[in-house]
Motif scaffolding. Structure first.
Motif, PDB file in Angstrom:
ATOM      1  N   MET A  23      -0.936  24.361  48.681  1.00  0.00           N
ATOM      2  CA  MET A  23      -0.630  25.685  49.200  1.00  0.00           C
ATOM      3  C   MET A  23       0.852  25.801  49.542  1.00  0.00           C
ATOM      4  SD  MET A  23      -0.018  27.463  52.334  1.00  0.00           S
ATOM      5  CE  MET A  23      -0.675  26.421  53.607  1.00  0.00           C
ATOM      6  N   LEU A  24       1.417  24.777  50.199  1.00  0.00           N
ATOM      7  CA  LEU A  24       2.839  24.804  50.541  1.00  0.00           C
ATOM      8  C   LEU A  24       3.704  24.837  49.278  1.00  0.00           C
ATOM      9  CD1 LEU A  24       2.819  22.275  53.513  1.00  0.00           C
ATOM     10  CD2 LEU A  24       3.209  24.748  53.660  1.00  0.00           C
ATOM     11  N   GLN A  25       3.290  24.136  48.237  1.00  0.00           N
ATOM     12  CA  GLN A  25       4.026  24.168  46.969  1.00  0.00           C
ATOM     13  C   GLN A  25       3.996  25.565  46.356  1.00  0.00           C
ATOM     14  OE1 GLN A  25       1.994  20.879  45.026  1.00  0.00           O
ATOM     15  NE2 GLN A  25       3.786  19.562  45.293  1.00  0.00           N
ATOM     16  N   ARG A  26       2.828  26.227  46.418  1.00  0.00           N
ATOM     17  CA  ARG A  26       2.724  27.587  45.889  1.00  0.00           C
ATOM     18  C   ARG A  26       3.632  28.540  46.658  1.00  0.00           C
ATOM     19  NH1 ARG A  26      -2.739  26.339  45.923  1.00  0.00           N
ATOM     20  NH2 ARG A  26      -3.103  27.583  47.813  1.00  0.00           N
ATOM     21  N   VAL A  27       3.597  28.435  47.985  1.00  0.00           N
ATOM     22  CA  VAL A  27       4.425  29.304  48.819  1.00  0.00           C
ATOM     23  C   VAL A  27       5.906  29.054  48.532  1.00  0.00           C
ATOM     24  CG1 VAL A  27       5.104  29.859  51.194  1.00  0.00           C
ATOM     25  CG2 VAL A  27       2.687  29.547  50.632  1.00  0.00           C
ATOM     26  N   HIS A  28       6.301  27.786  48.431  1.00  0.00           N
ATOM     27  CA  HIS A  28       7.693  27.445  48.149  1.00  0.00           C
ATOM     28  C   HIS A  28       8.126  28.007  46.797  1.00  0.00           C
ATOM     29  CE1 HIS A  28      11.032  24.651  47.001  1.00  0.00           C
ATOM     30  NE2 HIS A  28      11.444  25.062  48.186  1.00  0.00           N
ATOM     31  N   SER A  29       7.311  27.829  45.788  1.00  0.00           N
ATOM     32  CA  SER A  29       7.638  28.354  44.453  1.00  0.00           C
ATOM     33  C   SER A  29       7.783  29.868  44.484  1.00  0.00           C
ATOM     34  CB  SER A  29       6.556  27.960  43.443  1.00  0.00           C
ATOM     35  OG  SER A  29       6.569  26.579  43.230  1.00  0.00           O
ATOM     36  N   VAL A  56      16.200  31.540  43.315  1.00  0.00           N
ATOM     37  CA  VAL A  56      16.858  30.243  43.478  1.00  0.00           C
ATOM     38  C   VAL A  56      15.982  29.159  42.857  1.00  0.00           C
ATOM     39  CG1 VAL A  56      18.049  30.919  45.603  1.00  0.00           C
ATOM     40  CG2 VAL A  56      15.888  29.739  45.769  1.00  0.00           C
ATOM     41  N   GLU A  57      16.628  28.110  42.402  1.00  0.00           N
ATOM     42  CA  GLU A  57      15.904  26.959  41.874  1.00  0.00           C
ATOM     43  C   GLU A  57      15.312  26.179  43.045  1.00  0.00           C
ATOM     44  OE1 GLU A  57      15.313  26.013  38.703  1.00  0.00           O
ATOM     45  OE2 GLU A  57      16.229  27.913  38.105  1.00  0.00           O
ATOM     46  N   PRO A  58      14.058  25.765  42.954  1.00  0.00           N
ATOM     47  CA  PRO A  58      13.429  25.029  44.052  1.00  0.00           C
ATOM     48  C   PRO A  58      14.187  23.768  44.477  1.00  0.00           C
ATOM     49  CG  PRO A  58      11.763  25.738  42.487  1.00  0.00           C
ATOM     50  CD  PRO A  58      13.110  26.041  41.873  1.00  0.00           C
ATOM     51  N   GLU A  59      14.854  23.101  43.546  1.00  0.00           N
ATOM     52  CA  GLU A  59      15.556  21.858  43.871  1.00  0.00           C
ATOM     53  C   GLU A  59      17.010  22.076  44.286  1.00  0.00           C
ATOM     54  OE1 GLU A  59      14.001  18.931  44.101  1.00  0.00           O
ATOM     55  OE2 GLU A  59      12.150  19.958  43.549  1.00  0.00           O
ATOM     56  N   SER A  60      17.452  23.341  44.308  1.00  0.00           N
ATOM     57  CA  SER A  60      18.822  23.634  44.719  1.00  0.00           C
ATOM     58  C   SER A  60      18.956  23.528  46.239  1.00  0.00           C
ATOM     59  CB  SER A  60      19.214  25.048  44.275  1.00  0.00           C
ATOM     60  OG  SER A  60      18.504  26.014  45.041  1.00  0.00           O
ATOM     61  N   GLU A  61      20.186  23.622  46.708  1.00  0.00           N
ATOM     62  CA  GLU A  61      20.428  23.573  48.161  1.00  0.00           C
ATOM     63  C   GLU A  61      19.679  24.697  48.874  1.00  0.00           C
ATOM     64  OE1 GLU A  61      21.740  21.704  51.455  1.00  0.00           O
ATOM     65  OE2 GLU A  61      22.279  21.033  49.452  1.00  0.00           O
TER      66      GLU A  61
END
Length: 71
Positions: free
Chosen positions: A17-23, A31-36
């Motif tokens: 769920m946290l991954q879905r929300v972050h994406s 923004v790219e997920p792995e960016s600052e």
């Protein structure tokens, strides 16, 4: 206030769920997920989760109410 381990542990469903929300939040903010900025969004997400906000919709709303980083 005493906490039990079960209250601190994050299970597979919560992680997903946290991954879905972050994406979603990264996509809304372009923004790219792995960016600052993506990492900053992840930190904010985890902080909200630790504060007790556990609903997927609530987390999405809090992270996307305004574009992240805008004043």
């Amino acid at each position: 206030m005493d906490l039990r381990f079960s209250e601190l542990a994050i299970g597979d469903e919560e992680i997903a769920m946290l991954q879905r929300v972050h994406s979603h939040a990264c996509g809304i903010n372009d923004v790219e997920p792995e960016s600052e900025q993506g990492l900053d969004i992840g930190k904010m997400l985890f902080s909200l989760y630790q504060q007790g906000i556990r609903g997927e919709l609530s987390l999405i709303q809090m992270l996307t109410a305004r574009k992240y980083g805008e004043d």
